[in-house]
Design an enzyme around this catalytic site. Structure first.
Site, PDB file in Angstrom:
ATOM      1  N   SER A  98       9.207   5.892  80.416  1.00  0.00           N
ATOM      2  CA  SER A  98      10.526   5.803  79.807  1.00  0.00           C
ATOM      3  C   SER A  98      10.698   6.895  78.746  1.00  0.00           C
ATOM      4  O   SER A  98      10.600   8.079  79.049  1.00  0.00           O
ATOM      5  CB  SER A  98      10.725   4.390  79.232  1.00  0.00           C
ATOM      6  OG  SER A  98      12.044   4.178  78.808  1.00  0.00           O
ATOM      7  N   HIS A 123      13.047   6.261  84.264  1.00  0.00           N
ATOM      8  CA  HIS A 123      14.046   5.301  84.746  1.00  0.00           C
ATOM      9  C   HIS A 123      15.282   5.405  83.866  1.00  0.00           C
ATOM     10  O   HIS A 123      15.325   6.180  82.912  1.00  0.00           O
ATOM     11  CB  HIS A 123      13.493   3.867  84.757  1.00  0.00           C
ATOM     12  CG  HIS A 123      13.167   3.305  83.405  1.00  0.00           C
ATOM     13  ND1 HIS A 123      12.715   2.028  83.211  1.00  0.00           N
ATOM     14  CD2 HIS A 123      13.223   3.851  82.148  1.00  0.00           C
ATOM     15  CE1 HIS A 123      12.504   1.803  81.928  1.00  0.00           C
ATOM     16  NE2 HIS A 123      12.824   2.891  81.257  1.00  0.00           N
TER      17      HIS A 123
END
Length: 203
Positions: A98, A123
């Protein structure tokens, strides 16, 4: 239980002890070994600014083992990395997921590394909001703006098109270090420390 090792050095004035992170900072090494939140970001930003003030021409090495975390806190680190004059070599050990993956990719081009068994994950930002419909709408617009900003950052640092990044971050996208290199998130997979020294000599 949070145990921080201490390092003892002999100096002309006697013994001096440092916590391990302060000792690493003397070698221009910053370590992110947790989730990203405001407190962590403030410490890392302060370290970056301190090392630039000490010597704006010398590289900083930024080790990352992080599951990600707060986008706003992560962006404070990211913007400071881009703002200061020093080159920043990033190196992933363990995981960079992330926001951690964004910071890994944000290192100076040609100086972004990962160890062989690292995992990198990109993501879209997560959001879960409750409340009045108007508040939910406001937060939805904000998270879409954040997603666009993050995708633009990843596109810039990987060389991928924005459309490709948007598609690849639709769901959790895990990569090995080799896959992350092919994707453009890092420049090289390191096995031994000599590898980074050789890469620096060739740069």
């Amino acid at each position: 239980m949070n145990l921080i090792p201490m390092v003892v050095e002999q100096t002309p004035r006697g013994e001096r002890s440092y916590d391990i992170y302060s000792r690493l900072l003397k070698e221009r090494i910053i370590f992110l070994g947790s989730g990203v939140n405001d407190d962590v970001a403030n410490v890392i930003v302060a370290q970056l600014l301190f090392l630039e003030a000490e010597d704006p021409e010398k590289d900083i090495t930024f080790y990352i083992n992080s599951p990600g975390g707060s986008v706003t806190a992560g962006m404070a680190i990211y913007d400071t990395m881009q703002y200061i004059k020093c080159d920043i070599a990033t190196l992933c050990m363990g995981q960079a997921a992330s926001m951690g993956a964004v910071l890994l990719a944000a290192g100076t081009a040609g100086k972004r590394y990962a160890l062989p068994n690292s995992r990198i994950m990109i993501h879209q930002p997560l959001g879960g909001f409750q409340g009045q419909a108007t508040d939910i709408e406001i937060h939805t617009k904000e998270i879409l703006r954040i997603r666009k900003d993050l995708n633009n950052i990843l596109a810039h640092h990987t060389g991928k098109t924005l459309k490709k990044i948007e598609s690849d971050t639709e769901r959790d996208n895990f990569m090995s270090s080799v896959e992350a290199q092919k994707y453009g998130l890092i420049d090289e997979v390191l096995v031994k420390r000599e590898d980074v020294e050789g890469a620096a000599d060739n740069g």
